[in-house]
Design an enzyme around this catalytic site. Sequence first.
Site, PDB file in Angstrom:
ATOM      1  N   THR A 121      25.284  45.497   8.252  1.00  0.00           N
ATOM      2  CA  THR A 121      26.668  45.252   8.648  1.00  0.00           C
ATOM      3  C   THR A 121      27.557  45.636   7.471  1.00  0.00           C
ATOM      4  OG1 THR A 121      25.905  43.440  10.031  1.00  0.00           O
ATOM      5  CG2 THR A 121      28.258  43.472   9.498  1.00  0.00           C
ATOM      6  N   LEU A 157      20.930  41.716  17.101  1.00  0.00           N
ATOM      7  CA  LEU A 157      19.844  40.775  17.401  1.00  0.00           C
ATOM      8  C   LEU A 157      20.121  39.398  16.811  1.00  0.00           C
ATOM      9  CD1 LEU A 157      18.138  40.345  14.568  1.00  0.00           C
ATOM     10  CD2 LEU A 157      17.155  42.529  15.180  1.00  0.00           C
ATOM     11  N   GLU A 159      18.351  36.084  15.092  1.00  0.00           N
ATOM     12  CA  GLU A 159      17.117  35.560  14.517  1.00  0.00           C
ATOM     13  C   GLU A 159      16.584  34.485  15.449  1.00  0.00           C
ATOM     14  OE1 GLU A 159      17.585  34.339  10.426  1.00  0.00           O
ATOM     15  OE2 GLU A 159      18.440  36.286   9.918  1.00  0.00           O
ATOM     16  N   LYS A 211      30.888  45.243  15.394  1.00  0.00           N
ATOM     17  CA  LYS A 211      29.917  44.254  14.888  1.00  0.00           C
ATOM     18  C   LYS A 211      30.644  43.035  14.311  1.00  0.00           C
ATOM     19  CE  LYS A 211      26.382  42.215  13.242  1.00  0.00           C
ATOM     20  NZ  LYS A 211      25.498  41.449  14.106  1.00  0.00           N
ATOM     21  N   PHE A 256      27.569  29.595  23.100  1.00  0.00           N
ATOM     22  CA  PHE A 256      28.248  29.258  21.841  1.00  0.00           C
ATOM     23  C   PHE A 256      29.364  28.236  22.027  1.00  0.00           C
ATOM     24  CE2 PHE A 256      25.717  32.775  20.767  1.00  0.00           C
ATOM     25  CZ  PHE A 256      25.439  32.650  19.413  1.00  0.00           C
ATOM     26  N   ALA A 259      29.028  21.869  20.045  1.00  0.00           N
ATOM     27  CA  ALA A 259      29.547  21.304  18.797  1.00  0.00           C
ATOM     28  C   ALA A 259      28.345  20.937  17.932  1.00  0.00           C
ATOM     29  CB  ALA A 259      30.375  20.073  19.106  1.00  0.00           C
ATOM     30  N   GLY A 260      28.536  20.917  16.622  1.00  0.00           N
ATOM     31  CA  GLY A 260      27.419  20.597  15.731  1.00  0.00           C
ATOM     32  C   GLY A 260      27.874  20.463  14.298  1.00  0.00           C
ATOM     33  N   CYS A 267      24.722  35.729   8.646  1.00  0.00           N
ATOM     34  CA  CYS A 267      25.695  36.635   9.267  1.00  0.00           C
ATOM     35  C   CYS A 267      27.086  36.035   9.469  1.00  0.00           C
ATOM     36  CB  CYS A 267      25.151  37.152  10.592  1.00  0.00           C
ATOM     37  SG  CYS A 267      23.709  38.205  10.363  1.00  0.00           S
ATOM     38  N   LYS A 270      29.294  35.034   6.257  1.00  0.00           N
ATOM     39  CA  LYS A 270      29.666  36.180   5.399  1.00  0.00           C
ATOM     40  C   LYS A 270      30.493  37.211   6.173  1.00  0.00           C
ATOM     41  CE  LYS A 270      25.777  39.458   5.616  1.00  0.00           C
ATOM     42  NZ  LYS A 270      26.406  40.492   6.423  1.00  0.00           N
TER      43      LYS A 270
HETATM   44  N1  LIG Z   1      19.621  38.675   9.796  1.00  0.00           N
HETATM   45  C1  LIG Z   1      20.249  38.913  10.949  1.00  0.00           C
HETATM   46  O1  LIG Z   1      20.136  38.178  11.928  1.00  0.00           O
HETATM   47  C2  LIG Z   1      21.130  40.127  11.090  1.00  0.00           C
HETATM   48  C3  LIG Z   1      21.555  40.536  12.360  1.00  0.00           C
HETATM   49  C4  LIG Z   1      22.354  41.677  12.462  1.00  0.00           C
HETATM   50  C5  LIG Z   1      22.735  42.367  11.323  1.00  0.00           C
HETATM   51  N2  LIG Z   1      22.331  41.936  10.101  1.00  0.00           N
HETATM   52  C6  LIG Z   1      22.713  42.726   8.919  1.00  0.00           C
HETATM   53  O2  LIG Z   1      21.577  43.504   8.538  1.00  0.00           O
HETATM   54  C7  LIG Z   1      21.542  43.641   7.107  1.00  0.00           C
HETATM   55  C8  LIG Z   1      20.196  43.152   6.584  1.00  0.00           C
HETATM   56  O3  LIG Z   1      20.094  41.766   6.829  1.00  0.00           O
HETATM   57  P1  LIG Z   1      18.723  40.989   6.647  1.00  0.00           P
HETATM   58  O4  LIG Z   1      18.966  39.610   7.122  1.00  0.00           O
HETATM   59  O5  LIG Z   1      17.618  41.783   7.220  1.00  0.00           O
HETATM   60  O6  LIG Z   1      18.594  41.016   5.047  1.00  0.00           O
HETATM   61  P2  LIG Z   1      17.302  40.677   4.170  1.00  0.00           P
HETATM   62  O7  LIG Z   1      17.802  40.195   2.877  1.00  0.00           O
HETATM   63  O8  LIG Z   1      16.355  39.830   4.958  1.00  0.00           O
HETATM   64  O9  LIG Z   1      16.584  42.100   3.980  1.00  0.00           O
HETATM   65  C9  LIG Z   1      17.081  43.127   3.178  1.00  0.00           C
HETATM   66  C10 LIG Z   1      15.886  43.846   2.524  1.00  0.00           C
HETATM   67  O10 LIG Z   1      16.349  45.023   1.878  1.00  0.00           O
HETATM   68  C11 LIG Z   1      15.565  45.195   0.694  1.00  0.00           C
HETATM   69  N3  LIG Z   1      16.276  46.148  -0.189  1.00  0.00           N
HETATM   70  C12 LIG Z   1      17.436  45.974  -0.867  1.00  0.00           C
HETATM   71  N4  LIG Z   1      17.770  47.098  -1.517  1.00  0.00           N
HETATM   72  C13 LIG Z   1      16.815  48.026  -1.237  1.00  0.00           C
HETATM   73  C14 LIG Z   1      16.608  49.379  -1.599  1.00  0.00           C
HETATM   74  N5  LIG Z   1      17.463  50.049  -2.376  1.00  0.00           N
HETATM   75  N6  LIG Z   1      15.531  50.005  -1.139  1.00  0.00           N
HETATM   76  C15 LIG Z   1      14.646  49.367  -0.337  1.00  0.00           C
HETATM   77  N7  LIG Z   1      14.788  48.079   0.055  1.00  0.00           N
HETATM   78  C16 LIG Z   1      15.864  47.417  -0.395  1.00  0.00           C
HETATM   79  C17 LIG Z   1      15.404  43.789   0.155  1.00  0.00           C
HETATM   80  O11 LIG Z   1      14.310  43.684  -0.723  1.00  0.00           O
HETATM   81  C18 LIG Z   1      15.173  43.014   1.461  1.00  0.00           C
HETATM   82  O12 LIG Z   1      13.793  42.938   1.793  1.00  0.00           O
HETATM   83  C19 LIG Z   1      22.753  42.875   6.595  1.00  0.00           C
HETATM   84  O13 LIG Z   1      23.834  43.765   6.439  1.00  0.00           O
HETATM   85  C20 LIG Z   1      23.048  41.895   7.693  1.00  0.00           C
HETATM   86  O14 LIG Z   1      24.408  41.502   7.726  1.00  0.00           O
HETATM   87  C21 LIG Z   1      21.525  40.846   9.956  1.00  0.00           C
END
Ligand SMILES: NC(=O)c1ccc[n+]([C@@H]2O[C@H](COP(=O)([O-])OP(=O)(O)OC[C@H]3O[C@@H](n4cnc5c(N)ncnc54)[C@H](O)[C@@H]3O)[C@@H](O)[C@H]2O)c1
Length: 441
Positions: A121, A157, A159, A211, A256, A259-260, A267, A270
């Site tokens: 994101t 997606l 989690e 997004k 969504f 209440a909680g 996500c 931030k």
């Molecule tokens: N977690 C969610 O539910 C979700 C849903 C939609 C979007 N997002 C977005 O997706 C992105 C990732 O989120 P996440 O929760 O998977 O993060 P995360 O911290 O779980 O995973 C990020 C991974 O990237 C790796 N990394 C960092 N720099 C790197 C590099 N240069 N080369 C290789 N690997 C590298 C880290 O070691 C880590 O394993 C974010 O921008 C987040 O906002 C997350």
Amino acid sequence: MKICMIGTGYVGLVVGACLAEMGHEVICVDNNPAKISALLNGQLPIYEPGLERLVERNVLESRLSFSLDISESVAQSQFIFIAVGTPPAEDGSADLTYVMKAVEQIGASIRDYAIVITKSTVPIGSSERIRGIIEEQLKNRGLTDLEFDIVSNPEFLREGAAVNDFLNPNRIVVGSSNPRALAYMEKLYLPLTSKGFPIVHMDIASAELAKYASNAMLATRISFMNEMAGICEAVGADIERVRQGMELDHRIGSYFLSAGVGYGGSCFPKDVRAIIQSATERNIPTHILEAVDKVNHKQKQKLFEMVVGHFGEDLKGLRLAVWGLSFKPETDDIREAPSIETIEQLRKRGVQIHVHDPVALQNAYQALGEENIKYFTGPYQALMDADALLIFTEWKQYRSADLGRIKSLLKQPVLFDGRNLFNPYMMKEEGFVYQSIGRMK
Ligand SMILES: NC(=O)c1ccc[n+]([C@@H]2O[C@H](COP(=O)([O-])OP(=O)(O)OC[C@H]3O[C@@H](n4cnc5c(N)ncnc54)[C@H](O)[C@@H]3O)[C@@H](O)[C@H]2O)c1
């Protein structure tokens, strides 16, 4: 089709495994050696329902592999996804350090035409910055003729339901103004679109904003209901009844509206702050978003305030049990979880805390350590000799807990419920001092 997924975290691993399940050849890379070596040994670094079997099958069938070698993985691939973290910077904006590092590695390694896709994101305008960095790198390598496209393909997606969400999406958003890139993206997602899942094309900036706007809308619904819960408490109404009275209206719907103790996770908090920051930089006021964030901060204090309201300001020597550490059920993710903030506050006041969570104990241990905290693998063990129970996460097993057993194990039958799991009337009948969100005491 050959895909390189840079970043093998919650998003990268799920999306990589799902793309492999769709028939593509995927290399998931990460710069964290412990993560890659665990995956190479068949161990998942995260808890996500259904993911283990998916990874196992696709590794076995040679569609999914893991590597620390970013250069080689990029060089072999036509689709390069960026799925690294975009954590909040000091001022609330999205910190793009990891993204830009990955982009430099892409620019230094691509050999043939490639499509670079942002799954992370990222704020509006990031994709154009990414294009500039790769162009610069190619120029330095004397490869100005090497063509590439940039696509924004944000991930929606959830989690805890991530595999199912990716393979059965409400929509696939693809941002690009280049017909060639759009054609490739359509081919990539054909296994899903052929089943009827819609793909929505738009320009890059709109995709990036779609997004943020989606997460901000969901966060707004939560903060709205939490504000209503406060009003319920003041006027003697019940937020659960109010919700039922709202959700049957098709214009509102049922999602969504619970209440909680406030939203957490990696996500919503931030992303709300990042979009406020993006707008502020452009002198656009963000009254609604700022209120959403403010209400959430206040709501995260709720269980702490209940404890102080019941036991008084001097909490020293108290022992409290906590059920649920993850920011929501079915995940081990504790990033910005309301439980963590409250535990920090309580232990600063000299409270001993006994915690239980079905899957997040290890992550919590890494974040909180041992000072004034004991970790329990069984929920009832955590209750022994505790002065009260606090519930932060609506895990199914808590909802169906044995109230008689809870009461017999606690020193005092006091329960602060941050997720409205129980009926207040029943709890009173059972002899509990029971406080929940937006309902009678
Ligand atoms: N977690 C969610 O539910 C979700 C849903 C939609 C979007 N997002 C977005 O997706 C992105 C990732 O989120 P996440 O929760 O998977 O993060 P995360 O911290 O779980 O995973 C990020 C991974 O990237 C790796 N990394 C960092 N720099 C790197 C590099 N240069 N080369 C290789 N690997 C590298 C880290 O070691 C880590 O394993 C974010 O921008 C987040 O906002 C997350």
